[in-house]
Design a protein around this motif. Sequence first.
Motif, PDB file in Angstrom:
ATOM      1  N   LEU A  66      14.529  20.104 -39.396  1.00 58.90           N
ATOM      2  CA  LEU A  66      14.216  18.799 -38.820  1.00 58.90           C
ATOM      3  C   LEU A  66      13.250  18.090 -39.755  1.00 58.90           C
ATOM      4  O   LEU A  66      12.165  18.590 -40.034  1.00 58.90           O
ATOM      5  CB  LEU A  66      13.569  18.989 -37.445  1.00 58.90           C
ATOM      6  CG  LEU A  66      13.122  17.721 -36.719  1.00 58.90           C
ATOM      7  CD1 LEU A  66      14.317  16.877 -36.306  1.00 58.90           C
ATOM      8  CD2 LEU A  66      12.295  18.095 -35.486  1.00 58.90           C
ATOM      9  N   TYR A  67      13.636  16.917 -40.241  1.00 60.45           N
ATOM     10  CA  TYR A  67      12.807  16.185 -41.184  1.00 60.45           C
ATOM     11  C   TYR A  67      11.867  15.200 -40.492  1.00 60.45           C
ATOM     12  O   TYR A  67      10.732  14.994 -40.933  1.00 60.45           O
ATOM     13  CB  TYR A  67      13.674  15.430 -42.182  1.00 60.45           C
ATOM     14  CG  TYR A  67      14.398  16.336 -43.135  1.00 60.45           C
ATOM     15  CD1 TYR A  67      13.736  16.936 -44.196  1.00 60.45           C
ATOM     16  CD2 TYR A  67      15.750  16.611 -42.958  1.00 60.45           C
ATOM     17  CE1 TYR A  67      14.402  17.783 -45.076  1.00 60.45           C
ATOM     18  CE2 TYR A  67      16.427  17.449 -43.828  1.00 60.45           C
ATOM     19  CZ  TYR A  67      15.740  18.027 -44.883  1.00 60.45           C
ATOM     20  OH  TYR A  67      16.409  18.872 -45.736  1.00 60.45           O
ATOM     21  N   MET A  68      12.348  14.556 -39.433  1.00 54.24           N
ATOM     22  CA  MET A  68      11.491  13.610 -38.719  1.00 54.24           C
ATOM     23  C   MET A  68      12.105  13.340 -37.355  1.00 54.24           C
ATOM     24  O   MET A  68      13.316  13.507 -37.159  1.00 54.24           O
ATOM     25  CB  MET A  68      11.329  12.307 -39.499  1.00 54.24           C
ATOM     26  CG  MET A  68      12.586  11.493 -39.662  1.00 54.24           C
ATOM     27  SD  MET A  68      12.428  10.140 -40.868  1.00 54.24           S
ATOM     28  CE  MET A  68      12.821  11.019 -42.390  1.00 54.24           C
ATOM     29  N   SER A  69      11.270  12.942 -36.419  1.00 51.98           N
ATOM     30  CA  SER A  69      11.740  12.548 -35.095  1.00 51.98           C
ATOM     31  C   SER A  69      10.621  11.800 -34.403  1.00 51.98           C
ATOM     32  O   SER A  69       9.451  11.904 -34.792  1.00 51.98           O
ATOM     33  CB  SER A  69      12.163  13.773 -34.267  1.00 51.98           C
ATOM     34  OG  SER A  69      11.030  14.571 -33.942  1.00 51.98           O
ATOM     35  N   ALA A  70      10.971  11.029 -33.389  1.00 50.29           N
ATOM     36  CA  ALA A  70       9.972  10.266 -32.634  1.00 50.29           C
ATOM     37  C   ALA A  70      10.602   9.779 -31.343  1.00 50.29           C
ATOM     38  O   ALA A  70      11.834   9.812 -31.176  1.00 50.29           O
ATOM     39  CB  ALA A  70       9.457   9.079 -33.458  1.00 50.29           C
ATOM     40  N   SER A  71       9.763   9.332 -30.425  1.00 45.02           N
ATOM     41  CA  SER A  71      10.213   8.730 -29.172  1.00 45.02           C
ATOM     42  C   SER A  71       9.558   7.368 -29.009  1.00 45.02           C
ATOM     43  O   SER A  71       8.520   7.093 -29.619  1.00 45.02           O
ATOM     44  CB  SER A  71       9.878   9.623 -27.976  1.00 45.02           C
ATOM     45  OG  SER A  71      10.571  10.851 -28.041  1.00 45.02           O
ATOM     46  N   PHE A  72      10.164   6.528 -28.174  1.00 44.67           N
ATOM     47  CA  PHE A  72       9.659   5.173 -27.943  1.00 44.67           C
ATOM     48  C   PHE A  72       9.654   4.909 -26.448  1.00 44.67           C
ATOM     49  O   PHE A  72      10.687   4.982 -25.786  1.00 44.67           O
ATOM     50  CB  PHE A  72      10.530   4.147 -28.652  1.00 44.67           C
ATOM     51  CG  PHE A  72      10.054   2.720 -28.503  1.00 44.67           C
ATOM     52  CD1 PHE A  72       9.046   2.218 -29.314  1.00 44.67           C
ATOM     53  CD2 PHE A  72      10.617   1.877 -27.554  1.00 44.67           C
ATOM     54  CE1 PHE A  72       8.605   0.913 -29.185  1.00 44.67           C
ATOM     55  CE2 PHE A  72      10.178   0.572 -27.414  1.00 44.67           C
ATOM     56  CZ  PHE A  72       9.172   0.084 -28.233  1.00 44.67           C
ATOM     57  N   GLY A  73       8.461   4.634 -25.897  1.00 45.61           N
ATOM     58  CA  GLY A  73       8.342   4.282 -24.487  1.00 45.61           C
ATOM     59  C   GLY A  73       8.345   5.450 -23.533  1.00 45.61           C
ATOM     60  O   GLY A  73       8.278   5.256 -22.316  1.00 45.61           O
ATOM     61  N   ILE A  74       8.422   6.668 -24.027  1.00 45.38           N
ATOM     62  CA  ILE A  74       8.415   7.871 -23.195  1.00 45.38           C
ATOM     63  C   ILE A  74       7.590   8.936 -23.902  1.00 45.38           C
ATOM     64  O   ILE A  74       7.344   8.841 -25.112  1.00 45.38           O
ATOM     65  CB  ILE A  74       9.838   8.418 -22.946  1.00 45.38           C
ATOM     66  CG1 ILE A  74      10.514   8.788 -24.282  1.00 45.38           C
ATOM     67  CG2 ILE A  74      10.682   7.429 -22.162  1.00 45.38           C
ATOM     68  CD1 ILE A  74      11.814   9.543 -24.116  1.00 45.38           C
ATOM     69  N   THR A  78      10.625  15.499 -28.678  1.00 41.85           N
ATOM     70  CA  THR A  78      11.636  15.773 -29.695  1.00 41.85           C
ATOM     71  C   THR A  78      11.452  17.139 -30.352  1.00 41.85           C
ATOM     72  O   THR A  78      12.426  17.781 -30.733  1.00 41.85           O
ATOM     73  CB  THR A  78      11.645  14.674 -30.767  1.00 41.85           C
ATOM     74  OG1 THR A  78      10.317  14.493 -31.292  1.00 41.85           O
ATOM     75  CG2 THR A  78      12.122  13.353 -30.189  1.00 41.85           C
ATOM     76  N   ARG A  79      10.218  17.599 -30.482  1.00 39.20           N
ATOM     77  CA  ARG A  79      10.017  18.930 -31.075  1.00 39.20           C
ATOM     78  C   ARG A  79      10.492  20.016 -30.115  1.00 39.20           C
ATOM     79  O   ARG A  79      11.059  21.030 -30.542  1.00 39.20           O
ATOM     80  CB  ARG A  79       8.554  19.140 -31.440  1.00 39.20           C
ATOM     81  CG  ARG A  79       8.079  18.217 -32.559  1.00 39.20           C
ATOM     82  CD  ARG A  79       6.745  18.645 -33.093  1.00 39.20           C
ATOM     83  NE  ARG A  79       6.251  17.727 -34.112  1.00 39.20           N
ATOM     84  CZ  ARG A  79       5.302  18.018 -34.976  1.00 39.20           C
ATOM     85  NH1 ARG A  79       4.729  19.203 -34.942  1.00 39.20           N
ATOM     86  NH2 ARG A  79       4.902  17.140 -35.869  1.00 39.20           N
ATOM     87  N   ASP A  80      10.253  19.816 -28.817  1.00 41.28           N
ATOM     88  CA  ASP A  80      10.779  20.761 -27.830  1.00 41.28           C
ATOM     89  C   ASP A  80      12.304  20.784 -27.891  1.00 41.28           C
ATOM     90  O   ASP A  80      12.932  21.843 -27.790  1.00 41.28           O
ATOM     91  CB  ASP A  80      10.344  20.364 -26.425  1.00 41.28           C
ATOM     92  CG  ASP A  80       8.864  20.573 -26.185  1.00 41.28           C
ATOM     93  OD1 ASP A  80       8.225  21.253 -27.008  1.00 41.28           O
ATOM     94  OD2 ASP A  80       8.345  20.056 -25.187  1.00 41.28           O
ATOM     95  N   CYS A  81      12.883  19.609 -28.043  1.00 44.17           N
ATOM     96  CA  CYS A  81      14.332  19.493 -28.119  1.00 44.17           C
ATOM     97  C   CYS A  81      14.868  20.244 -29.335  1.00 44.17           C
ATOM     98  O   CYS A  81      15.867  20.974 -29.242  1.00 44.17           O
ATOM     99  CB  CYS A  81      14.716  18.017 -28.194  1.00 44.17           C
ATOM    100  SG  CYS A  81      16.477  17.709 -28.105  1.00 44.17           S
ATOM    101  N   ALA A 198       8.108  14.839 -37.638  1.00 39.05           N
ATOM    102  CA  ALA A 198       8.173  16.110 -36.919  1.00 39.05           C
ATOM    103  C   ALA A 198       8.462  17.213 -37.925  1.00 39.05           C
ATOM    104  O   ALA A 198       9.520  17.285 -38.518  1.00 39.05           O
ATOM    105  CB  ALA A 198       9.279  16.067 -35.869  1.00 39.05           C
ATOM    106  N   ALA A 199       7.519  18.064 -38.138  1.00 38.22           N
ATOM    107  CA  ALA A 199       7.615  19.060 -39.208  1.00 38.22           C
ATOM    108  C   ALA A 199       8.628  20.144 -38.878  1.00 38.22           C
ATOM    109  O   ALA A 199       8.988  20.367 -37.732  1.00 38.22           O
ATOM    110  CB  ALA A 199       6.253  19.705 -39.438  1.00 38.22           C
ATOM    111  N   ASP A 200       9.076  20.819 -39.918  1.00 34.03           N
ATOM    112  CA  ASP A 200       9.925  21.993 -39.757  1.00 34.03           C
ATOM    113  C   ASP A 200       9.021  23.153 -39.353  1.00 34.03           C
ATOM    114  O   ASP A 200       8.250  23.652 -40.151  1.00 34.03           O
ATOM    115  CB  ASP A 200      10.632  22.296 -41.078  1.00 34.03           C
ATOM    116  CG  ASP A 200      11.454  23.569 -41.015  1.00 34.03           C
ATOM    117  OD1 ASP A 200      11.678  24.070 -39.904  1.00 34.03           O
ATOM    118  OD2 ASP A 200      11.857  24.054 -42.078  1.00 34.03           O
ATOM    119  N   LEU A 201       9.119  23.552 -38.086  1.00 33.72           N
ATOM    120  CA  LEU A 201       8.196  24.553 -37.558  1.00 33.72           C
ATOM    121  C   LEU A 201       8.822  25.940 -37.457  1.00 33.72           C
ATOM    122  O   LEU A 201       8.251  26.829 -36.838  1.00 33.72           O
ATOM    123  CB  LEU A 201       7.729  24.105 -36.155  1.00 33.72           C
ATOM    124  CG  LEU A 201       6.982  22.764 -36.137  1.00 33.72           C
ATOM    125  CD1 LEU A 201       6.717  22.357 -34.700  1.00 33.72           C
ATOM    126  CD2 LEU A 201       5.697  22.852 -36.906  1.00 33.72           C
TER     127      LEU A 201
END
Length: 282
Positions: A66-74, A78-81, A198-201
């Motif tokens: 996963l290179y990046m992720s984000a949410s808007f208004g909530i 995304t990391r849990d996903c 969102a880092a590669d964890l």
Amino acid sequence: MRQWRSTAAADVGRDTGASVVAALAGMVDGLGTRGFASGLLAALHPLLPAASWSVYRTGMPGGPRLYMSASFGIPDTTRDCWGAYLSGPCRDDRSWGRHGEAVPAGAAGTPSRHLRHITAQEVAGDHRARVYEAHGMAERLSIFEHEAQSGVFAVNFYRHQHQRPFDDAQIGAFEAVAPALLALARKHIALTGGAQGAADLTAREPSGQALAPCALREKLLALHAGLTEREIDVCVRLLQGMTQEGIARDLDLSVPTVKTYRNRAFARLGGIHFRNELFALV
């Protein structure tokens, strides 16, 4: 489910075209910065009101990333996903098409770009339950390129259950801007080395090879043969980057129960207290 080839330019009206240009200007400004992922989603929102997005690659030698992720208004889950995706669905994800299908290359041997529109109901059962239903996602729009080893590089936008379905105008606007979104994502990764967002964890070998869940279980048992099945389940998911809340949803447990299993496992593993200590052990 609908999939189609991405063309050089989509046929959009003058007003939509102007909105696309304005959105792209905002996205370009954020390239290479820490706020790129959240800023892009906000800039795109007037055209495509997605609640979350992600950029990831599968099939690479080092495993899914996963290179990046984000949410808007909530709240951002995304990391849990991503952790839920790594817990099993990633190994048999047919939402990109049949495994091993031959996908024709584009001009001069370059990868061909594809667009895909899929609803949660069209995703396979375990994948749908762990990733989509557990995180309130109802619909996905993607632009992606097939890569070696049946992998993909994908830019994905998700409608969540509290939102209205994407309409034809929004899907058309996405088609217009999708090639630029793919190029922006690749450029941002090149500028940052994939280190921001969102880092590669995922736990990895020193070589960079991702550790599969079965390998993680073996390493944990080698550290302490007395670990229970549930303690291992929790630790494996911690090593995959999942939060305690995400683990609770994935295992159908309460968060306090997850904490209990974690604490018991940490006590057996030499009295460690933090996730980074677990990473260091494994």
